[in-house]
Structure formats: C-alpha cells, structure tokens
Design a protein around this motif. Structure first.
Motif, PDB file in Angstrom:
ATOM      1  N   PRO A  82      -4.352  -7.358  24.476  1.00 31.74           N
ATOM      2  CA  PRO A  82      -4.688  -8.077  23.242  1.00 31.74           C
ATOM      3  C   PRO A  82      -4.949  -9.550  23.560  1.00 31.74           C
ATOM      4  O   PRO A  82      -4.316 -10.126  24.449  1.00 31.74           O
ATOM      5  CB  PRO A  82      -3.433  -7.905  22.375  1.00 31.74           C
ATOM      6  N   VAL A  83      -5.892 -10.140  22.830  1.00 30.14           N
ATOM      7  CA  VAL A  83      -6.284 -11.515  23.134  1.00 30.14           C
ATOM      8  C   VAL A  83      -5.090 -12.462  23.092  1.00 30.14           C
ATOM      9  O   VAL A  83      -4.903 -13.291  23.990  1.00 30.14           O
ATOM     10  CB  VAL A  83      -7.387 -11.979  22.151  1.00 30.14           C
ATOM     11  N   ALA A  84      -4.244 -12.346  22.060  1.00 33.40           N
ATOM     12  CA  ALA A  84      -3.115 -13.270  21.919  1.00 33.40           C
ATOM     13  C   ALA A  84      -2.160 -13.165  23.099  1.00 33.40           C
ATOM     14  O   ALA A  84      -1.571 -14.171  23.538  1.00 33.40           O
ATOM     15  CB  ALA A  84      -2.371 -12.985  20.610  1.00 33.40           C
ATOM     16  N   GLN A  85      -1.981 -11.949  23.650  1.00 28.53           N
ATOM     17  CA  GLN A  85      -1.076 -11.778  24.785  1.00 28.53           C
ATOM     18  C   GLN A  85      -1.710 -12.198  26.104  1.00 28.53           C
ATOM     19  O   GLN A  85      -1.013 -12.593  27.043  1.00 28.53           O
ATOM     20  CB  GLN A  85      -0.630 -10.314  24.876  1.00 28.53           C
ATOM     21  N   ALA A  86      -3.027 -12.089  26.194  1.00 27.20           N
ATOM     22  CA  ALA A  86      -3.706 -12.428  27.450  1.00 27.20           C
ATOM     23  C   ALA A  86      -3.797 -13.924  27.679  1.00 27.20           C
ATOM     24  O   ALA A  86      -3.784 -14.382  28.833  1.00 27.20           O
ATOM     25  CB  ALA A  86      -5.109 -11.824  27.459  1.00 27.20           C
TER      26      ALA A  86
END
Length: 652
Positions: free
Chosen positions: A170-174
């Motif tokens: 997920p973008v937020a985690q990456a």
C-alpha cells in the motif's frame, strides 16, 4: 502587478486607509479592509483576494498568525505579515508559516510597494508550480505503468497505484521504506537485482537503464514479468537527489508472445511434416509406377515358364524382393496419410491382445507387458493391418528403450473425451474436432528421449539405433493421421516414454470403391472366358506400364488399344473402337489428368465402364472422384490375378 486584488487586515483604521490609498495609486484593487478574524474570513469568501496584508497583533480575538494558519489551510493565500513588534517568539511563529514577506512598522511606502510586488510575483510562480505538480501527480496516478520514486538515501518518496498493485505494498506503508524492500526484482539473464541498479543510479548521474526480462516478487510472493526504466533525479548538475523507476507489467504481453511463438512453431512443424508427407507420397507414387513395370515383366516371364525351371526360382526370388519394395512404398504412403486402407469395424482390445501375444516371444526375455484394457469400448473404424502396425511399432520401440535393466511396458486402452485445447497437445491434433476418441497408450520406463530427439522421431528414416532402418514412427504417425487421429508423446532422459495414439470412436468408412484385398490378389477367380473378350482402351503416360497392361490383357483374351495421354485417347474414341468393353486410365498424367479424361468420356460416351489406376490409395481416389461413377480402381503395383478380378467386377 497592477489589477491584483489585495485584502488589508489591520485594526488601526488610519494605517489601513494609508496603505489602501498607496496600493490603489499603484494600480492594485483594495475592495475591503478587515479588522478581525470574522471580517477577514467573510472578505476572503466575497472578494477572493490575490494577497493578504495581515497585522499580527489585532485588537481582539485571534491574532494574525492564527488567522494566517486558516487562510493557508483553506485557501492557500500568500501573506505578508505586518507588525510593530519584532520579538523572537513572534518572529518564530510567523516564520513557521513561511510568509511571503515580513514588514516592521513603521515602513516606507517604497518598502511596501516592493514587498507587495515581490509577493505577487512569487505567488504567481507558486500557483504555476502547484498546477504543474498537480498535473504531474495526476498523470503519474493515471498512467498504466508503475512509478516509484526514491530520495537520495534510497527510500521510497512516491508510489502510484499501479506500482502499489505490482509490489503488493500500500502506498502509505511503502513511503519511507528502503526501495530495495519494496522493489524485489531480478534481471533474469544476469540475475542482477533491481535494487543494485538503483544504487548505481544514485551514484552515477548520467546512468539511465532500461531492462527487460525482470521478475518482480510482490509482498504477497506473487510473480510478475516486468520491464523497468531507471533514471536519476538531478537537483544540481552531477548531484543526484533520487531515482525514478518506471515498471511495466509484461506478463500478458509475454504470455501472448509465448503463445504466438508456440503457434508459429506448430505451424512450421505442420508445414514441414506436410512437405515431407507430400514428398513421401510423390516418391511412393512414382516408385509404384516403376515397380509395376518390373513386377509385370517378371510375372509374365514366370507365367511362360515351367515352375521346375531354375530360371523360375530366380524370378520368384526377384518377385519376393519386389514385394518388399512395394511394402516400403506402402510405408511411405502410410506416412503421407495415403496408404491403402480396408476400412472395417475393429475391436481395439482384441487387436492389441493379438499383437501382444504375437510379440511376447520376440521381445527381450526380461521385458514384460502389462495390459490395462477398458471394457465395453466402442468399435474403431479402421484398417486392421495398419492399426496392428501401429501397435507393433509402439511396442517394439518401447522394448528397445530398455538397454540393460528389466523392462515393464504398460499398455492401456480407454475411451476419452478430448477438448480442442487438449487436442492441441497432440501432433497434428489441432486439425481435429473435440469429441470422443479411443486412446491406445504405450508407456515404458526406459532410457527416454531429449527434446532434440523428440523433435525428429516422426521424420522418415530418422533413428537413434545403430542398425535402424525403415520408416518406423513416421509410418505410425501417417497411419494414425490417415485414420483421422493424432498422437501424443511425453519423454525425458532416463524417465521413460509415453506414446498415446487416439482414433475417432465412430469414424465412418470412406464411401465408394476399395482396392482388391489380399485374398482377392491370391484367390483363383472363376472366369467365364466369354466375358474376357472385346477391346480394352489403356491410357497411361508410362510406356512400360502400357506394354505390361497390353500383354496382361491380351493373355486374358482382350484386344488392346493404347494411348499415351488423354488427347490421344479421345482421338482413339472419336475414330471409333469396335467392341469397346472398358477403359483403364492412369490418374496422374501430364496435360489432361485421368479424372479430366474420365469426365470427358462420361459426357461423350455415357455408360462406358471406366477404371482408374494410381499409386495412391483406393479410398482417397474413391472419395475424391465419386461423381465419376467409376467401375473400379487399381492401386499400383498390381498382379495379373488382381487385374483379372478387377476386370470381372467392372464388366459385370
């Protein structure tokens, strides 16, 4: 920048009006002056100013810095702070909002004019930059490729949804993660990791890479075939501030490419086998013509000799050699799918059992055959001799696959339903329709074959045996194909080989004529001598065959007229032939072919018995020329008794 709207927020009316007058004299619009937070927000809603001159210390309510926070959060307005106090705490709070300018009261008119002009120019530049960034971000979010951007330390600073889908992050985690953890990919040919290439790009500003054949492992362990482009982000010349990685999912394209290459290979293989089949069929046809001449001469000599003559024995041996040559031509026709077939309903299980019983004594002593025959199989429509040859060749090959160890050959039959996709795995299976097929499977645990050998096993005369000869599997392939079936092969070195031949379960026999059987060739036919009279017209472009046929027919009691081609034959017919009983026509002749001549004869002389002759098989000719109403067919080479039997059928 004259014409721009400016909002003044100042609780001291005199100072506010002085600034209003100055700004309007410079060409700016100052439609509203506000004195507190409530008036400021209402004025912004109504006037939509391009710049706000905001006093930090207002008389009541929130101070200017608090109001500025709201203006920046909701409207992204440029602000110039005005204040008479320059304490460190106030300046610190103001700087945190990054105002466009900071004016200390009292200030000169020129100072105010310069600050406003610079603030408006910077505001215009910032709006253009934000619009560009928005377009860029929207583009990256919308494109079909995955985009990942790292900072100078190699951590993810941007990722679009496609990249998130490919990597499983997920973008937020990456964001903020090491790029090497997010992009786990390797270059297949060199086994180079994508992370190492990114590290190189961070230290080599001029290095731009494009890589195909990458295998990307997502966070969920799924695999994607991708290509990647890497380019460094340059903050200053030779100073890298990050790397942009563009990923393109190649999974579907590579699957289509592999399918296209597979289809091309199949097409080339089909064309190659078709060419070999045409070559084998053509050679067999011409070979049969030559054998017809030699066999006829030998047989005529034998008919004129006493069987006790020493010459007769020599001729008999020569005749036996000719029959073997004819058998070889028959194998070539079988490979081409044009072998002579006597179609009848066959019990595949009984046929397999008979062949296994016949071969048990000839197989190696340590080779055992295990049978698994399905019950209640429907009949197979085929030629018993040729299907036996298929079983025999497959069993013999399986037995020869064992070199030193004990061998077990598993032979099974069953009824299977094949889909078009399943038939695509068989040799020439793509020519068949889906449906029910009888399957004959022969499996051994012998030495097996590598891919190079498997690619050639159906080629004529190809063999891996030191003393190998003949057509072997090539004839098997042709027989199966001639019966409307296909064959599947699976093998690997040291792991044995499996052959699976399939035949249509209810294949209809070809309509029309069939060549005389072996019994007809050898059995004595009761012949009424009165029926063997009159004139026979023989049409063949081979002079030797015309001579043999003439002597055969004259020996039977016919008068014979010969023609070397179709035009000469029509001339003979036009001149009139007394007591014409029938016409023997070679199918393959230059100029006018045999079927064309037969068509003319049918139109001009209806009712005249016509028999075709050819080196090709009877069923093929009968099915193709059924409209000619032929009275018989002779497959070359044929014997004297075969010709006589065929003539009796024709003349009846």
């Amino acid at each position: 920048m004259p014409g721009e709207r400016i909002l003044i927020v100042e609780d001291e009316a005199v100072i506010a009006m002085d600034m209003q007058g100055l700004l309007e004299s410079l060409g700016y619009q100052v439609p509203i002056i506000a004195g507190d937070a409530q008036e400021t927000f209402a004025a912004v809603q109504r006037a939509r100013p391009d710049l706000v001159l905001l006093d930090i210390h207002l008389g009541s309510g929130p101070d200017g810095i608090t109001i500025a926070e709201e203006l920046q959060h909701h409207w992204e307005l440029p602000i110039i702070f005005l204040t008479a106090h320059a304490d460190a705490a106030t300046i610190g709070r103001a700087k945190a909002l990054q105002p466009y300018h900071y004016l200390l009261k009292p200030f000169a008119e020129r100072e105010l004019a310069i600050a406003v002009e610079l603030a408006l120019l910077k505001s215009q530049s910032d709006r253009a930059l934000r619009a560009s960034e928005q377009r860029f971000a929207t583009t990256l979010q919308a494109i079909a490729d995955g985009v990942v951007v790292s900072d100078a330390a190699g951590h993810v600073s941007f990722m679009n949804p496609v990249a998130a889908q490919l990597t499983g992050w997920p973008v937020a985690q990456a964001l903020g993660q090491p790029l090497a953890e997010v992009l786990v990919a390797h270059h297949a040919p060199s086994d180079t990791s994508l992370a190492s290439l990114v590290a190189q790009a961070l230290h080599l500003p001029a290095n731009t890479n494009h890589l195909d054949d990458l295998s990307l492992t997502s966070r969920t362990s799924s695999q994607h075939a991708v290509s990647a482009s890497l380019a460094p982000l340059l903050e200053l010349p030779q100073v890298v501030s990050g790397v942009v990685v563009v990923l393109r999912d190649e999974t579907a394209r590579r699957a289509m490419q592999a399918e296209r290459q597979s289809m091309e290979r199949k097409l080339l293989e089909t064309q190659r086998r078709e060419s070999l089949g045409l070559l084998a069929g053509g050679i067999a046809h011409d070979f049969n013509n030559l054998l017809s001449v030699v066999q006829g001469q030998i047989e005529l000599a034998m008919l004129d000799l006493n069987s006790a003559s020493p010459i007769y024995a020599s001729l008999q041996q020569a005749f036996t050699g000719l029959r073997r040559a004819a058998d070889l031509a028959g194998q070539m026709l079988a490979y081409s799918g044009r072998g002579h077939m006597l179609m009848e309903a066959l019990d595949l299980n009984a046929l397999v059992s008979d062949v296994v019983a016949l071969l048990r004594g000839n197989l190696a002593k340590r080779t055992q055959v295990e049978l698994e025959l399905a019950e209640a199989l429907p009949p197979l429509q085929g030629d018993a001799t040729q299907v036996r040859q298929v079983v025999m060749n497959l069993l013999t090959n399986a037995a020869e696959a064992f070199t030193s160890s004990d061998g077990l050959i598993h032979v099974s039959t069953k009824l299977i339903e094949c889909t078009p996709e399943q038939l695509g795995t068989y040799v020439h299976g793509d020519e068949l329709d889906g449906g029910w097929y009888l399957a004959l499977e022969v499996r051994d645990g012998g030495c097996g074959m590598d891919a190079a050998t498997m690619a050639r096993i159906f080629d004529p005369f190809f063999t891996t045996k030191r003393m190998g000869r003949g057509l072997g599997l090539a004839a098997v392939h042709g027989i199966i194909r001639g019966h409307g079936g296909a064959i599947y092969v699976a093998s690997a070195p040291t792991r044995g080989t499996t052959f699976r031949a399939i035949f249509p379960a209810l294949l209809a026999a070809a309509p029309g004529l069939s060549a005389p059987t072996a019994q007809e060739e050898t059995a004595e036919q009761p012949v009424a001598s009165s029926n063997l009279s009159g004139t026979i017209l023989v049409v063949d472009d081979e002079a030797g065959i015309r001579t043999i046929l003439a002597r055969y027919l004259e020996r039977m009691g016919f008068n014979v007229i010969t023609a070397e081609n179709g035009l000469v034959a029509l001339d003979r017919l036009a001149a009139g032939i007394p007591k014409l009983r029938g016409i023997l026509i070679d199918l393959t002749m230059p100029g006018m072919s045999g079927d064309q001549l037969a068509t003319h004869v049918r139109r001009i002389y209806p009712g005249t018995p016509i028999m075709l002759m050819s080196g090709y098989r009877a069923e093929e000719i009968a099915a193709q020329y059924a409209n000619l109403e032929l009275k018989g067919f002779l497959q070359k080479p044929f014997r004297y008794d075969t010709l006589r039997a065929a003539l009796m059928v024709m003349l009846e």
